[in-house]
Write a protein that holds these residues in place. Structure first.
Motif: not given
Lengths: 249, 404
Positions: B42-43, B46, B273, B275-277, B279
């Protein structure tokens, strides 16, 4: 013989088994002086196991007092009893009760773990104790690598290592053959003689009780006899006379 | 009983049952490894998106002719609503920092015997500044070159490599684009592929005026890059550009825009966003496996306590308090889960490195995710180890000694 180490005064123990109340001990008065070697005999159901548990501070009397070294231990909390067991009592069991994945010296050192002794001192003291029971050189053996007699000697060393006030042996020869039994009794007699240890042996075998100077008989939760053994058997002499069995261990 | 002794006892207990300990740890290992890999993926994603935002240029609006995102590609040749004059007008807005129009055209580039089919991009002198394109050699063309529709070209590194394969610098050389002679005045630094995977290095940059006169023959432009002064004014600029273009294109209030403004930052934020979700979602799935691992530990600890009832009795007989027994089994559970956590962490780190290499992402190993995984596995150990340890500690020593 010195001041009393053990004083039981009107000790009873009642188990609540459902609706029934089982009175295992009905009022025991008993004094054991320092340096005595006492056998407690009785048939099964006589209350000798219960008495042994109370003497060993594994259990508390329902009523009556138990003075150990003059200190009333009959009303102590479990953690205080654990402390007393750790410092004042050395147990020897019929089935040895060694921990299988620990070596001989580690088993011997077990009480020291709970006494907060440093590892170095633990090692030194357990090696000394093992030497006293004639097991030098076996420090790093696991219980399964030792014979029954050797295992019981490890257990005796474990009972000795904290220099307790009394050694409590519960049928210590129950799982051993005759020769090994005599060997174990020889160790008890030697420790008793040389170090002035107080030894209480619970047994149902008259042959074993005959090694002790004093014999206490229990029946139905009461002491029915408390006599001096005039001519205790001498284990070491018997050993010398016996033909060599499994050899010197 | 000191901590070191307790640790030694616990460690020995685990070694006594290697296979069982390993299997018990497996749940934690998988859980921790999964959490770390998921967070790292995820990171990494991002970070890549963020890097692309920075590479595309900050505070950027893309104005395209036609309506809607999807219409752009098809509309580029047919809808000719944006002109160079629109770009000039937008440049005069107070909050606008830079404006660069774009015209893209397929051409055949040649130098000597080498030919290369590539895209020519007609733009203004401010394009490299807006898009953060560093010039590797020579220089970019100037506003003067644009005003004079000069026959100068700046090459992307891919084009340079294909037209001058023997390694000589292209700067100062002459190339032809569709048989028209251009002087190469600069070469850009490599950028790699942009959003959508197109090779941004496979490009020849020429003045927009030159492109219009020599290639497309029209006044329209395909894209206008608008850079706002700062991030705060980006939305204001977007509104102002829209109002200005509607005015210039004489659109009545009933008519829809005949242009589309893409706020690149907003798009990137949306992507980030999402991607964050994703993750979070993946990490929570991974966390469930940690939970399952914890239940596995509890199960094995219960078995272990039952198996070692006699040992507990012996320990109590020689003076262990129930607190000491509790500590011992709790530490055993903790060692089990922490060992699993550490192995899982190593597996996770290896896994995320592997993923980042395979996906070409920057390898982002957040120390926080390692702490999280270790902390979580410790918590799992204590939480799921407590009940079995409590059971051991409350054992009656007499009964425990009798246990067969």
């Amino acid at each position: 013989m010195g001041a009393p180490v053990i004083q039981l005064q009107g000790v009873t123990r009642v188990y609540a088994a459902g609706e029934n109340r089982v009175q295992a001990l009905r009022g025991i008065d008993l004094e054991v002086a320092a340096g005595e070697m006492v056998a407690i005999m009785g048939a099964s159901g006589s209350g000798k196991s219960t008495l042994m548990h109370i003497l060993g501070c594994l259990d508390r009397p329902t009523s009556g007092r138990y003075l150990l070294h003059g200190q009333d231990v009959s009303r102590l909390a479990p953690d205080q009893l654990a402390y007393i067991r750790n410092r004042e009592i050395g147990f020897v069991f019929q089935s040895f009760n060694l921990i299988g994945n620990m070596t001989a010296w580690e088993n011997v050192a077990l009480p020291l773990i709970y006494a907060g002794v440093s590892r170095r001192e633990m090692q030194a003291r357990s090696l000394t104790a093992l030497r006293q029971v004639g097991l030098e050189g076996r420090e790093h053996h696991l219980p399964t690598q030792l014979s029954g007699g050797q295992q019981q000697r490890v257990a005796i060393a474990r009972a000795l290592v904290n220099e307790p006030a009394i050694i409590l042996a519960d049928e210590p020869t129950g799982a051993l053959d005759t020769r090994t039994s005599v060997e174990v009794m020889a160790i008890f007699q030697r420790l008793h003689r040389e170090r002035g240890l107080t030894v209480v042996i619970v047994t149902h075998e008259p042959d074993i009780a005959a090694y002790c100077r004093r014999l206490v008989r229990l029946r139905d939760g009461l002491i029915v006899a408390d006599e001096v053994v005039e001519q205790p058997r001498q284990a070491e002499k018997e050993l010398a006379a016996l033909p060599a069995g499994e050899g010197k261990e | 009983m000191n901590l070191r002794a307790a640790l030694a006892v616990a460690w020995r207990g685990l070694l006594a049952n290697k296979m069982r300990s390993l299997l018990t740890m497996l749940g934690i290992i998988i859980g921790v490894a999964a959490v770390i890999v998921m967070i790292s993926i995820g990171q990494g994603a991002t970070a890549q998106v963020t890097e692309r935002i920075a590479r595309m240029g900050s505070n950027l609006l893309l104005v395209r002719p036609g309506t809607g995102f999807g219409a752009v590609r098809g509309a580029a040749g047919t809808v000719n609503t944006l002109t160079l004059d629109d770009a000039t007008a937008i440049a005069s807005l107070p909050l606008v920092q830079n404006v660069a129009p774009e015209i893209n055209q397929q051409v055949t580039a040649a130098a000597g015997s080498q030919t290369w089919t590539t895209t020519v991009k007609g733009t203004s002198a401010s394009y490299p500044e807006i898009r953060n394109l560093p010039v590797a050699a020579g220089s970019f063309f100037t506003a003067e070159d644009v005003a004079q529709a000069a026959l100068v070209a700046v090459l992307g590194p891919t084009v340079e490599a294909n037209l001058f394969p023997n390694g000589t610098s292209a700067v100062g050389q002459t190339i032809t684009l569709n048989n028209l002679r251009f002087t190469v005045i600069g070469v850009l630094a490599p950028q790699g592929s942009g959003m959508g995977g197109a090779d941004q290095d496979d490009m020849v940059y020429i003045p927009v005026t030159t492109a219009q006169r020599r290639f497309t023959g029209r006044h329209n432009v395909q894209v206008i890059n608008v850079q706002a002064r700062d991030a705060e004014s980006l939305n204001t600029v977007q509104d102002e550009v829209a109002a200005l273009l509607r005015l210039r294109h004489h659109l009545s209030p009933q008519q829809a825009d005949d242009f589309t403004i893409q706020n690149m930052t907003a798009i990137m934020e949306t992507v980030a966003d999402t991607t964050k979700t994703m993750t979070l979602l993946l990490a929570s799935v991974a966390a469930v496996s940690l939970l399952v691992g914890g239940i596995g530990i509890m199960n094995i600890m219960l078995v272990s306590v039952t198996e070692r009832t006699r040992e507990i009795g012996i320990r109590m007989a020689v003076g262990a308090t129930s607190g000491a027994i509790l500590t011992q089994f709790l530490i055993e559970a903790l060692v089990l889960s922490l060992a699993g956590g550490v192995i899982g962490m190593l597996a996770g780190l290896t896994g995320s490195r592997l993923v980042s290499v395979l996906a070409g992402w920057p390898a982002v190993i957040a120390p926080a995710s390692i702490l999280l995984a270790i902390g979580f596995s410790a918590m799992v150990g204590i939480f799921f180890g407590y009940y079995p340890a409590r059971k051991a500690a409350t054992a009656n020593p007499i009964e425990a000694l009798r246990y067969e």
